[in-house]
Design an enzyme around this catalytic site. Structure first.
Site, short mmCIF file in Angstrom:
data_model
loop_
_atom_site.label_atom_id
_atom_site.label_comp_id
_atom_site.label_asym_id
_atom_site.label_seq_id
_atom_site.Cartn_x
_atom_site.Cartn_y
_atom_site.Cartn_z
CG ASP A 152 -0.21 -0.08 2.53
OD1 ASP A 152 0.85 -0.72 2.60
OD2 ASP A 152 -0.72 0.48 3.52
CD GLU A 161 4.60 0.88 6.58
OE1 GLU A 161 5.61 1.24 7.22
OE2 GLU A 161 3.99 1.64 5.78
#
Length: 457
Positions: free
Chosen positions: A98, A174
């Site tokens: 991400d 994350e």
């Protein structure tokens, strides 16, 4: 080797032959193409499915036996392996799928961003211009992710059969978000659904771990946690025709009118927070920050409110506990006369660090790689890289010595990524060892690229 790629200096603990063999096995054009193809997949937190599938397909095509595991079908961790045919140590590389992005919810977007912000093409597009990469996904984190993938391919291509396992892991979540209040549940999970889930359910057993992220080629084995505290201020909601507006805002019954002194007091507290909680060690410097991140009070159509909430985001250094911050905030609020309040942590992640003696063999391998490629000793990473959450925290939390290390973060070049790929391969070779050699406990303790340990006190 492609035009414009500088040959690394053949120095340090690695043989010239090993460095040359791996260097020749890295195709800079293939690396650049992988970075751009992977980074141009739009992959915000909660929307990592396409990027995850791409990495799985790449690992499968290159023979790294990928496994996908996840708490939900559309947010899968991908785990590949190389080597593991002998008695070497296992080294895990992790990078996240991400990238920070503009809010996908149009209501949230409209209430938190200027219209011009969403027009910035770097949110969704990555490209190479005048020798530099543009686009947020390249730096965070699919450029370093491509380096770890290509490092494994280079080792394989050059014929280095690793004794220990080299794990290649690509994880969602994350960057966040985190479940808070009405936006809770698994749909808003960040860290627990990524590297944390992968560690428990991904079939990995590393001796060491590296979070492959940009550090400007510095190294740190500290990581900050984060917490969010809700400070609720209570008051009264008076039917407007009956309200007698007081002369002073402090005497107004609405909690919204009490924000002034509360914000001033909390702002002063945040200024002291970094000074009072700075943590400096040979493995990194953590400068935890705190700031008011959100204010919510009533609804414009409801006619008033009895509650106003401020949300304070705080970094947590490796030695801090959320309870200590809670007590400190409560103490500040108690000093404000006439304020009825409540302080509650709504999101908590502690920070972690590796023990110096346990991380030393891995740090030595990083130092040797930097010395071999850059021709100088490795440096301690800038404090920003040890003052945020990165997924090496997950491993240090579970007693796996871990650090974060990677290429230039801002406007990296193909040369930066080429050198990082070479370094990752050399580190894996050092830690995991070769099948045709006797494998030691990793590398000589206390040696960083043939130099004395630069972090020794």
């Amino acid at each position: 080797m492609a035009d414009g790629i500088t040959k690394p200096s053949m120095m340090g603990a690695f043989s010239d032959e090993d460095v040359k063999a791996i260097t020749d096995a890295i195709d800079i054009n293939e690396l650049t193409d992988l970075i751009l193809e992977l980074s141009n997949i739009y992959s915000p937190s909660t929307g990592e499915a396409e990027a995850s599938a791409f990495v799985h397909a790449w690992m499968e095509r290159e023979g790294f036996n990928p496994l996908s595991v996840g708490a939900v079908p559309h947010r899968q961790n991908v785990i590949g392996t190389y080597g593991g045919h002998g008695a070497g140590r296992n080294l895990l590389f992790t990078a996240h799928l991400d990238t920070e992005s503009e809010p996908s919810d149009p209501t949230v977007l409209a209430k938190t961003r200027r219209p011009s912000s969403a027009e910035n093409r770097e949110w969704k597009e990555c490209w190479l211009e005048e020798g530099k990469f543009y686009g947020y996904a390249v730096a965070n984190d699919r450029g370093p992710m491509s380096c770890m993938l290509m490092a494994a391919k280079a080792l394989k291509k050059a014929g280095f059969d690793l004794a220990g396992r080299m794990y290649l892991t690509a994880c969602p979540g994350e960057c966040g978000p985190e479940p808070i209040e009405e936006r809770g549940g698994i749909d808003y999970m960040g860290k627990e659904i990524g590297a944390h889930y992968m560690f428990h359910h991904g079939g990995v057993a590393p001796d060491y771990a590296i979070a492959a992220e940009g550090t400007d080629f510095g190294v740190t084995w500290l990581g900050a946690g984060s917490c969010t505290f809700r400070v609720q201020i209570y008051g009264e909601s008076i039917f407007r025709p009956l309200l007698k507006a007081p002369e002073k805002t402090a005497d107004h019954p609405s909690p919204l009118y009490k924000l002034g002194p509360v914000i001033e007091a909390l702002h002063a507290w945040t200024r002291d927070y970094e000074r009072d909680n700075t943590y400096d060690t040979k493995g990194g410097t953590c400068l935890p920050k705190a700031t008011i991140s959100s204010i919510q009070g009533g609804f414009p159509y409801s006619g008033g409110t009895q509650i106003c909430s401020l949300y304070i985001g705080c970094d947590l250094g490796p030695k801090q506990k959320a309870a200590d911050v809670l007590h400190s905030l409560e103490s500040v609020m108690r000093e404000l006369p006439g304020i009825e309040f409540d302080v509650t942590p709504v999101n908590v992640y502690h920070g972690y660090e590796a023990q110096d003696d346990e991380i030393e063999p891995l740090a030595a391998s990083v130092g040797s790689a930097v010395q071999s490629v850059k021709g100088h000793p490795v440096e301690k990473a800038k404090s920003v890289y040890s003052s945020m959450w990165r997924d090496h925290n997950v491993f240090n939390m579970h007693r796996i010595p871990a650090l974060t290390f990677g290429p230039t973060r801002w406007r990296p070049t193909p040369q930066d990524f080429f050198e990082c790929t070479l370094m990752y391969a050399l580190i894996a070779l050092s830690v995991c060892g070769q099948m045709n050699e006797q494998v030691s406990s990793t590398t000589a303790k206390g040696v960083y690229g043939g130099m004395s340990n630069p972090f020794e006190n």
